[in-house]
Scaffold this active site. Structure first.
Site, PDB file in Angstrom:
ATOM      1  N   GLY A  87       0.594  -1.266   0.159  1.00  0.00           N
ATOM      2  CA  GLY A  87       0.103  -0.170   0.011  1.00  0.00           C
ATOM      3  C   GLY A  87       0.884   1.255   0.278  1.00  0.00           C
ATOM      4  O   GLY A  87       2.064   1.234   0.420  1.00  0.00           O
ATOM      5  N   ASN A  89       2.229   5.020   0.961  1.00  0.00           N
ATOM      6  CA  ASN A  89       2.197   5.699   2.471  1.00  0.00           C
ATOM      7  C   ASN A  89       0.881   6.223   2.857  1.00  0.00           C
ATOM      8  O   ASN A  89       0.281   6.929   2.208  1.00  0.00           O
ATOM      9  CB  ASN A  89       3.352   6.901   2.391  1.00  0.00           C
ATOM     10  CG  ASN A  89       4.699   6.240   2.087  1.00  0.00           C
ATOM     11  OD1 ASN A  89       5.158   5.329   2.543  1.00  0.00           O
ATOM     12  ND2 ASN A  89       5.411   7.296   1.538  1.00  0.00           N
ATOM     13  N   GLY A  90       0.563   5.887   4.087  1.00  0.00           N
ATOM     14  CA  GLY A  90      -0.590   6.222   4.909  1.00  0.00           C
ATOM     15  C   GLY A  90      -1.687   5.162   4.595  1.00  0.00           C
ATOM     16  O   GLY A  90      -2.888   5.516   5.022  1.00  0.00           O
ATOM     17  N   SER A  91      -1.402   4.159   3.959  1.00  0.00           N
ATOM     18  CA  SER A  91      -2.627   3.239   3.617  1.00  0.00           C
ATOM     19  C   SER A  91      -2.950   2.446   4.930  1.00  0.00           C
ATOM     20  O   SER A  91      -4.087   1.709   5.030  1.00  0.00           O
ATOM     21  CB  SER A  91      -2.102   2.371   2.543  1.00  0.00           C
ATOM     22  OG  SER A  91      -0.876   1.510   2.705  1.00  0.00           O
ATOM     23  N   GLY A  92      -2.137   2.373   5.834  1.00  0.00           N
ATOM     24  CA  GLY A  92      -2.310   1.612   7.179  1.00  0.00           C
ATOM     25  C   GLY A  92      -1.709   0.223   7.082  1.00  0.00           C
ATOM     26  O   GLY A  92      -1.987  -0.458   8.179  1.00  0.00           O
ATOM     27  N   LYS A  93      -0.782  -0.115   6.441  1.00  0.00           N
ATOM     28  CA  LYS A  93      -0.166  -1.305   6.440  1.00  0.00           C
ATOM     29  C   LYS A  93       0.803  -1.398   7.696  1.00  0.00           C
ATOM     30  O   LYS A  93       0.693  -2.679   8.386  1.00  0.00           O
ATOM     31  CB  LYS A  93       0.514  -1.710   5.129  1.00  0.00           C
ATOM     32  CG  LYS A  93       1.556  -0.598   4.764  1.00  0.00           C
ATOM     33  CD  LYS A  93       2.248  -0.881   3.575  1.00  0.00           C
ATOM     34  CE  LYS A  93       3.666  -0.196   2.994  1.00  0.00           C
ATOM     35  NZ  LYS A  93       3.047   1.495   2.795  1.00  0.00           N
ATOM     36  N   SER A  94       1.406  -0.551   8.063  1.00  0.00           N
ATOM     37  CA  SER A  94       2.127  -0.662   9.178  1.00  0.00           C
ATOM     38  C   SER A  94       1.521  -0.779  10.585  1.00  0.00           C
ATOM     39  O   SER A  94       1.969  -1.526  11.437  1.00  0.00           O
ATOM     40  CB  SER A  94       3.249   0.709   9.263  1.00  0.00           C
ATOM     41  OG  SER A  94       4.238   0.581   8.394  1.00  0.00           O
ATOM     42  N   GLU A 226       9.010  -3.667   6.415  1.00  0.00           N
ATOM     43  CA  GLU A 226       9.738  -2.975   5.542  1.00  0.00           C
ATOM     44  C   GLU A 226      11.368  -3.257   5.846  1.00  0.00           C
ATOM     45  O   GLU A 226      12.009  -2.424   6.027  1.00  0.00           O
ATOM     46  CB  GLU A 226       9.524  -1.729   5.288  1.00  0.00           C
ATOM     47  CG  GLU A 226       8.140  -1.537   4.710  1.00  0.00           C
ATOM     48  CD  GLU A 226       7.903   0.117   4.250  1.00  0.00           C
ATOM     49  OE1 GLU A 226       8.899   0.595   3.697  1.00  0.00           O
ATOM     50  OE2 GLU A 226       6.729   0.535   4.591  1.00  0.00           O
TER      51      GLU A 226
END
Length: 378
Positions: A87, A89-94, A226
């Site tokens: 996703g 940046n800012g998609s919520g994956k982390s 990552e």
């Protein structure tokens, strides 16, 4: 830091995420939020490892506005699966990775985790019996999490101290710690003495040390956030090979990445957009769309030995029909605004020109094998 993450998620206190990923006092939770860790009997099986039901994570920003990072996400991950999270940046994956690791509470919804305690040492992930013959004390957590920035995770002043910090937390026999530490370093390709000061390591070596510290604990599941983004190509190769070996032994892998070539080893891809699931399926379909559903002449196989393109994998067959020139543009990868890996782009270009490429290559070596049998399409 690796080694002390919890599998349970406390929901009786408020918390939020700050820019460093820590927990603070502004997380928004309500009575519908519930978490049920250890919801199944501790038994080695291929059963569901995680189940997220309508999970949302929101927090109040310094401006007072509410930001929703995950929005009603429902997701099931079986034991032993390798799932890649992608996703922008800012998609919520982390954030999702932290929820799966049990270090971030949810604002709404439920998280169920099957922590199979007696599987820690031996099957499915355990490597060897400690030299002392003692059993490793099982530890209660959803998963270990290895983050992108190694400086935020290292706690020891030497390589040995950092690895043994986690081992001490699970009551690993002290007499077996040097052997276990050496094994973990070898698995990630980090060649240095155990008494090497951490401040003498390069940035890439420090990331490899963080991975070694996690691997040494022989967990059931690891979330990799990552972890290869700061590594050189050789170090990336060592890390991926180490994870592949552990996965083949039963480790559940959640692989968060911006490097789309790394999707080649995943069994499943989940793409997030705006905190919601935008794609959930096979890597081949993510890059090739409906092409991955076709069938090749005489059942040419794709994939193999853990990633597409190797011979011998009973992966999805591929047909030489319907090799349209616009399928690359309508694949989920393109639709979500990602640029496909080089091998995928070349394969699509060759197909547009009427050349049949068997399989759905993702890596350059996959493409080279596929291109060796080029024939004109009919």
């Amino acid at each position: 830091m690796q080694g002390i993450h919890r599998s349970s998620i406390d929901v009786d206190t408020d918390c939020s995420i700050d820019t460093n990923g820590s927990v603070g006092p502004n997380c928004l939770m309500d009575a519908e939020c519930s978490v049920e860790p250890n919801s199944v009997e501790p038994e080695c099986s291929s059963a569901e490892y995680w189940h997220l039901d309508k999970v949302s994570v929101a927090f109040r920003q310094s401006s007072g506005q509410i930001r929703t990072v995950l929005d009603g996400l429902t997701l099931s991950i079986p034991q032993g699966q390798w799932i890649a999270l992608v996703g922008k940046n800012g998609s919520g994956k982390s954030t999702l990775g932290k929820v799966l690791g049990g270090i971030l509470p949810v604002s709404r919804g439920s998280v169920r985790t099957a922590v199979q305690e007696h599987c820690l040492h031996g099957s499915p992930v355990g490597r060897h019996s400690p030299q002392s013959g003692d059993r490793v004390t099982s530890f209660n957590r959803a998963a270990l999490v290895v983050f992108q920035n190694p400086q935020a995770q290292i706690v020891g002043s030497t390589v040995f101290e950092d690895i043994t910090f986690g081992l001490e937390n699970i009551s690993f026999p002290p007499s077996s710690m040097p052997h276990q530490a050496q094994w973990a370093l070898q698995k990630v390709g980090l060649t240095c003495a155990l008494d090497t000061p951490v401040d003498q390591l390069s940035g890439g070596q420090k990331q490899l040390l963080c991975l070694a510290s996690a691997i040494a604990m022989e967990p059931q599941a690891i979330v990799f956030d990552e972890v290869t983004s700061m590594l050189d190509p050789a170090s990336r190769k060592y890390v991926i090979q180490a994870v592949r070996t552990l996965h083949q032994s039963g480790l559940t892998v959640v692989w968060i990445t911006q490097w789309l070539e790394e999707l080649a080893w995943a069994q499943r891809v989940v793409a997030l957009e705006g905190g919601r699931m935008a794609y959930d399926g096979l890597p081949s379909r993510f890059f090739y769309g409906d092409l991955s559903d076709n069938h090749s002449p005489e059942g040419t196989a794709v994939g193999g030995d853990g990633h597409p393109g190797d011979p011998g994998d009973p992966g999805e067959p591929f047909h030489g029909s319907d090799l349209g020139g616009t399928l690359a543009e309508v694949s989920p990868c393109r639709t979500l605004g990602f640029s496909p890996p080089y091998a995928v782009q070349v394969a699509h270009t060759l197909r547009k020109r009427g050349l049949f490429i068997p399989g759905t290559p993702i890596l350059p070596e996959d493409l080279a094998r596929s291109a060796g049998s080029l024939v004109p399409s009919t």
